[in-house]
Design an enzyme around this catalytic site. Structure first.
Site, PDB file in Angstrom:
ATOM      1  N   ASN A   1      -5.231  -4.815  -9.644  1.00 14.28           N
ATOM      2  CA  ASN A   1      -4.863  -6.233  -9.524  1.00 14.28           C
ATOM      3  C   ASN A   1      -5.934  -7.190 -10.065  1.00 14.28           C
ATOM      4  O   ASN A   1      -5.612  -8.198 -10.689  1.00 14.28           O
ATOM      5  CB  ASN A   1      -4.487  -6.576  -8.082  1.00 14.28           C
ATOM      6  CG  ASN A   1      -5.599  -6.291  -7.104  1.00 14.28           C
ATOM      7  OD1 ASN A   1      -6.420  -5.397  -7.323  1.00 14.28           O
ATOM      8  ND2 ASN A   1      -5.654  -7.046  -6.041  1.00 14.28           N
TER       9      ASN A   1
ATOM     10  N   GLU B   1     -11.609  -0.805   1.140  1.00 12.23           N
ATOM     11  CA  GLU B   1     -10.999  -2.139   1.120  1.00 12.23           C
ATOM     12  C   GLU B   1      -9.527  -1.938   0.822  1.00 12.23           C
ATOM     13  O   GLU B   1      -9.162  -1.581  -0.298  1.00 12.23           O
ATOM     14  CB  GLU B   1     -11.639  -3.009   0.033  1.00 12.23           C
ATOM     15  CG  GLU B   1     -13.091  -3.344   0.277  1.00 12.23           C
ATOM     16  CD  GLU B   1     -13.325  -4.048   1.594  1.00 12.23           C
ATOM     17  OE1 GLU B   1     -12.419  -4.759   2.072  1.00 12.23           O
ATOM     18  OE2 GLU B   1     -14.420  -3.883   2.157  1.00 12.23           O
TER      19      GLU B   1
ATOM     20  N   CYS C   1      -5.049  -8.960  -2.662  1.00 10.30           N
ATOM     21  CA  CYS C   1      -4.983  -8.485  -1.272  1.00 10.30           C
ATOM     22  C   CYS C   1      -5.172  -9.635  -0.294  1.00 10.30           C
ATOM     23  O   CYS C   1      -4.805  -9.521   0.868  1.00 10.30           O
ATOM     24  CB  CYS C   1      -5.994  -7.373  -1.041  1.00 10.30           C
ATOM     25  SG  CYS C   1      -7.657  -7.827  -1.535  1.00 10.30           S
TER      26      CYS C   1
ATOM     27  N   GLU D   1     -18.072  -5.227   2.213  1.00  7.02           N
ATOM     28  CA  GLU D   1     -18.754  -5.361   0.933  1.00  7.02           C
ATOM     29  C   GLU D   1     -19.451  -6.722   0.920  1.00  7.02           C
ATOM     30  O   GLU D   1     -19.323  -7.493   1.850  1.00  7.02           O
ATOM     31  CB  GLU D   1     -17.741  -5.273  -0.210  1.00  7.02           C
ATOM     32  CG  GLU D   1     -17.030  -3.928  -0.256  1.00  7.02           C
ATOM     33  CD  GLU D   1     -16.134  -3.774  -1.480  1.00  7.02           C
ATOM     34  OE1 GLU D   1     -15.278  -4.641  -1.705  1.00  7.02           O
ATOM     35  OE2 GLU D   1     -16.301  -2.780  -2.206  1.00  7.02           O
TER      36      GLU D   1
HETATM   37  O1  TXE Z   1      -2.897   1.736  -5.553  1.00 10.72           O
HETATM   38  P1  TXE Z   1      -3.630   3.062  -5.272  1.00 10.72           P
HETATM   39  P2  TXE Z   1      -1.629   1.541  -6.457  1.00 10.72           P
HETATM   40  C1  TXE Z   1      -1.634  -1.841  -2.631  1.00 10.72           C
HETATM   41  C2  TXE Z   1      -0.375  -2.529  -3.012  1.00 10.72           C
HETATM   42  C3  TXE Z   1       0.203  -1.638  -4.031  1.00 10.72           C
HETATM   43  C4  TXE Z   1      -0.159  -0.302  -3.458  1.00 10.72           C
HETATM   44  C5  TXE Z   1      -0.208   0.816  -4.423  1.00 10.72           C
HETATM   45  O2  TXE Z   1       0.465  -2.639  -1.899  1.00 10.72           O
HETATM   46  O3  TXE Z   1       1.571  -1.783  -4.175  1.00 10.72           O
HETATM   47  O4  TXE Z   1      -1.442  -0.504  -2.927  1.00 10.72           O
HETATM   48  O5  TXE Z   1      -0.910   0.444  -5.598  1.00 10.72           O
HETATM   49  C6  TXE Z   1      -6.901   5.679  -7.274  1.00 10.72           C
HETATM   50  N1  TXE Z   1      -8.069  10.139  -5.041  1.00 10.72           N
HETATM   51  N2  TXE Z   1      -2.786  -2.302  -3.350  1.00 10.72           N
HETATM   52  O6  TXE Z   1      -0.698   2.682  -6.528  1.00 10.72           O
HETATM   53  O7  TXE Z   1      -2.769   4.229  -5.558  1.00 10.72           O
HETATM   54  C7  TXE Z   1      -6.006   5.089  -8.339  1.00 10.72           C
HETATM   55  O8  TXE Z   1      -6.034   5.868  -9.506  1.00 10.72           O
HETATM   56  C8  TXE Z   1      -8.864   9.231  -5.626  1.00 10.72           C
HETATM   57  C9  TXE Z   1      -3.698  -3.103  -2.613  1.00 10.72           C
HETATM   58  O9  TXE Z   1      -2.169   1.117  -7.743  1.00 10.72           O
HETATM   59  O10 TXE Z   1      -4.240   2.940  -3.939  1.00 10.72           O
HETATM   60  C10 TXE Z   1      -6.631   3.722  -8.490  1.00 10.72           C
HETATM   61  O11 TXE Z   1      -7.797   3.799  -9.289  1.00 10.72           O
HETATM   62  N3  TXE Z   1      -8.403   8.104  -6.168  1.00 10.72           N
HETATM   63  C11 TXE Z   1      -4.922  -3.389  -3.323  1.00 10.72           C
HETATM   64  C12 TXE Z   1      -7.025   3.376  -7.041  1.00 10.72           C
HETATM   65  O12 TXE Z   1      -7.095   4.622  -6.368  1.00 10.72           O
HETATM   66  C13 TXE Z   1      -7.091   7.847  -6.098  1.00 10.72           C
HETATM   67  C14 TXE Z   1      -4.986  -3.332  -4.751  1.00 10.72           C
HETATM   68  C15 TXE Z   1      -6.008   2.477  -6.315  1.00 10.72           C
HETATM   69  O13 TXE Z   1      -4.734   3.060  -6.425  1.00 10.72           O
HETATM   70  C16 TXE Z   1      -6.204   8.762  -5.490  1.00 10.72           C
HETATM   71  C17 TXE Z   1      -4.031  -2.454  -5.364  1.00 10.72           C
HETATM   72  C18 TXE Z   1      -6.742   9.941  -4.951  1.00 10.72           C
HETATM   73  N4  TXE Z   1      -5.989  10.858  -4.351  1.00 10.72           N
HETATM   74  C19 TXE Z   1      -2.982  -1.995  -4.645  1.00 10.72           C
HETATM   75  N5  TXE Z   1      -4.960   8.249  -5.580  1.00 10.72           N
HETATM   76  C20 TXE Z   1      -5.941  -4.255  -2.710  1.00 10.72           C
HETATM   77  N6  TXE Z   1      -6.226  -4.097  -1.437  1.00 10.72           N
HETATM   78  O14 TXE Z   1      -6.538  -5.060  -3.400  1.00 10.72           O
HETATM   79  C21 TXE Z   1      -5.049   7.070  -6.230  1.00 10.72           C
HETATM   80  N7  TXE Z   1      -6.340   6.829  -6.554  1.00 10.72           N
END
Ligand code: TXE
Length: 481
Positions: free
Chosen positions: A150, A248, A282, A461
């Site tokens: 994001n 986070e 977020c 953080e």
């Molecule tokens: O996030 P992911 P996604 C929320 C938001 C969104 C949902 C899913 O609701 O719709 O999360 O988004 C890495 N081991 N937020 O699918 O999957 C992944 O490659 C290690 C909130 O994009 O959580 C990416 O680099 N790493 C939020 C990172 O984790 C892993 C911002 C985030 O991906 C992994 C974004 C694993 N097993 C989404 N699986 C906020 N709080 O700002 C995934 N990743």
């Protein structure tokens, strides 16, 4: 076709297995580049490079580490346009937003922690005549930084900079959905003269390479920003290995508007806190609670100002709302809109995929969407939608607003609009969340602790909290007898 490379031991390198993923421009729906689909072998090489670089980097005077970080900050500033354009194309956000927020903040992150490095002092506890205790803070070692899509460069650098400042070496994995600015950062780190192996950037999916980073025995700490479900999985993987963890995660933030507020300011800022970055921050306030005497006035003005929220080509200066990050995410948000209808919500605005003519005709655009008449405990009001969808709910008493605000599993941030100082001080500490804004939103001072309570995360953080996270404290006790 833009083909990205990993940043490994000071060089740009293709993934070892030679596999790539498509990179899609969400504003056009078209593939425009290739991303390394790295695997555990790339992570192993990156960790080995980081381990080799660690002794010299950790031993380097903090001033020197700081100067290098400041140099990277300067290079980010000098490359503002190229970075903003890459962020816009990768993420779908308005170019103007990337230019004014994402990229300047990435430079600030490096500058802030670069200048903090030499000021990071330690404590002494003196027991007169008995003993002198002093704390040494060692860099924790090789650390993993995993970031989401994001605010790609903004959040990526927010983790990397404090780790490097205290002398850790880093293996970082940006989101596979928005990898371009992390790739451009690799080149800037080379130009700045960052020693090989100090920072390594590995591109790929979570399961494909992120998981290997979390599991790697030589990685001593993981700093992660992303979804709550992923955070839970990461914690389950890392906790038995006794790694330090900073998580986070998501939010479902309340925005509480009292009748005594400055209505014009409350509405204007609520438009931003609801829909900035297409609602994909977020910290966005997705549950608006409005005191009943001004409920109608707020609603009318909010819906009026919503009309100025121009949806369009992210490259155009007049665009306020760009594309959602991906087709999958667009469908997820549309499914929540359908759910809100099923749960009995009244649609006040938006609710549909938006069409932008011309080059963006196939893009993933969504109208900013507003519902009312939804109970606080329904799924629409409980689950993180992470898109331009908000609900309006009236309240009658401060106690009722507080109860509704706290009644979710999340606890990241809250916003309160009131001119009553006593109320602000009474309410703010009673809100179960890590960050409370009063009469403002997204005002950030990088020295403050940042993070969430409940399912919104673990740890903080920012400022000293981040510097401490990336260190291991050791107490040394000298007898004075
Ligand atoms: O996030 P992911 P996604 C929320 C938001 C969104 C949902 C899913 O609701 O719709 O999360 O988004 C890495 N081991 N937020 O699918 O999957 C992944 O490659 C290690 C909130 O994009 O959580 C990416 O680099 N790493 C939020 C990172 O984790 C892993 C911002 C985030 O991906 C992994 C974004 C694993 N097993 C989404 N699986 C906020 N709080 O700002 C995934 N990743």
């Amino acid at each position: 076709m833009l083909v990205l490379l990993n940043y490994l031991n000071g060089r740009l390198a293709p993934p070892l297995a030679g596999r790539y993923l498509d990179n899609i421009d969400p504003a056009t729906g078209r593939v425009y580049g290739q991303i390394p689909d790295s695997g555990p072998e790339d992570i192993a090489a990156a960790v080995a490079a980081a381990e080799a670089a660690l002794p010299a980097w950790a031993a380097r005077p903090a001033e020197e580490r700081g100067r290098l970080l400041e140099k990277i900050a300067d290079l980010i500033d000098q490359n503002l346009e190229a970075l903003a354009l890459a962020e816009c194309r990768d993420n779908g956000k308005p170019l103007a937003l990337a230019r004014s927020m994402d990229i300047p903040r990435a430079a600030s992150n490096f500058r802030f922690f670069g200048t903090a490095a030499p000021h990071f002092a330690t404590e002494a506890h003196v027991q007169p005549g008995l003993a002198l205790n002093y704390t040494v803070r060692h860099p924790v070692g090789v650390v993993g930084c995993i970031s989401p899509w994001n605010l790609p460069l903004y959040l990526f650098t927010w983790k990397i900079a404090p780790a490097l400042a205290v002398g850790c070496c880093v293996v970082a994995k940006p989101s596979e959905v928005t990898p371009a600015t992390a790739f451009l950062l690799s080149a800037l780190c080379i130009e700045a003269g960052l020693p090989p192996g100090v920072l390594n950037i590995v591109h790929g999916t979570g399961p494909g390479c992120g998981q290997a980073l979390v599991e790697h025995p030589a990685v001593k700490a993981i700093s992660f920003t992303g979804g709550t479900a992923t955070g839970r999985h990461l914690a389950a993987t890392a906790a038995p290995l006794f790694k330090k963890l900073s998580l986070e995660l998501g939010g479902k933030n309340p925005n509480i508007v009292f009748a005594d507020c400055d209505l014009a300011a409350a509405v204007a800022t609520s438009i931003r806190s609801s829909f900035a970055n297409q609602g994909q921050i977020c910290l966005c306030g997705s549950r608006l609670f409005i005191e009943r005497p001004i409920y109608e006035a707020f609603k009318v003005e909010f819906l009026r100002q919503l009309k100025d929220q121009t949806i369009g080509d992210p490259l155009l200066p007049e665009t306020k709302q760009g594309a959602l990050v991906s087709e999958a995410h667009l469908h997820k948000v549309l499914a929540y809109i359908e759910l809100a209808h099923k749960e009995g919500g009244t649609l006040l605005a938006g609710g549909h995929r938006a069409t932008v003519p011309g080059r963006c005709a196939e893009g993933f655009f969504l109208e900013p969407t507003v519902f009312e008449n939804l109970p606080p405990d329904c799924r629409t009001n409980q689950e993180e939608i992470f898109g331009p969808v908000v609900t309006l709910t009236p309240f009658d008493t401060e106690a009722e607003a507080l109860a509704m605000a706290n009644a979710t599993d999340y606890g990241l941030s809250a916003t309160v609009w009131t001119r009553d100082l006593a109320r602000a001080h009474r309410l703010a500490p009673a809100l179960h969340c890590g960050v409370v804004w009063v009469n403002t939103w997204l005002h950030r001072d990088l020295r403050t602790p940042f993070g969430g309570m409940k399912n919104s995360g673990v740890g903080r953080e920012g400022g000293l909290e981040a510097l401490r996270f990336f260190t291991e404290a050791q107490n040394i006790c000298i007898s004075l007898i």
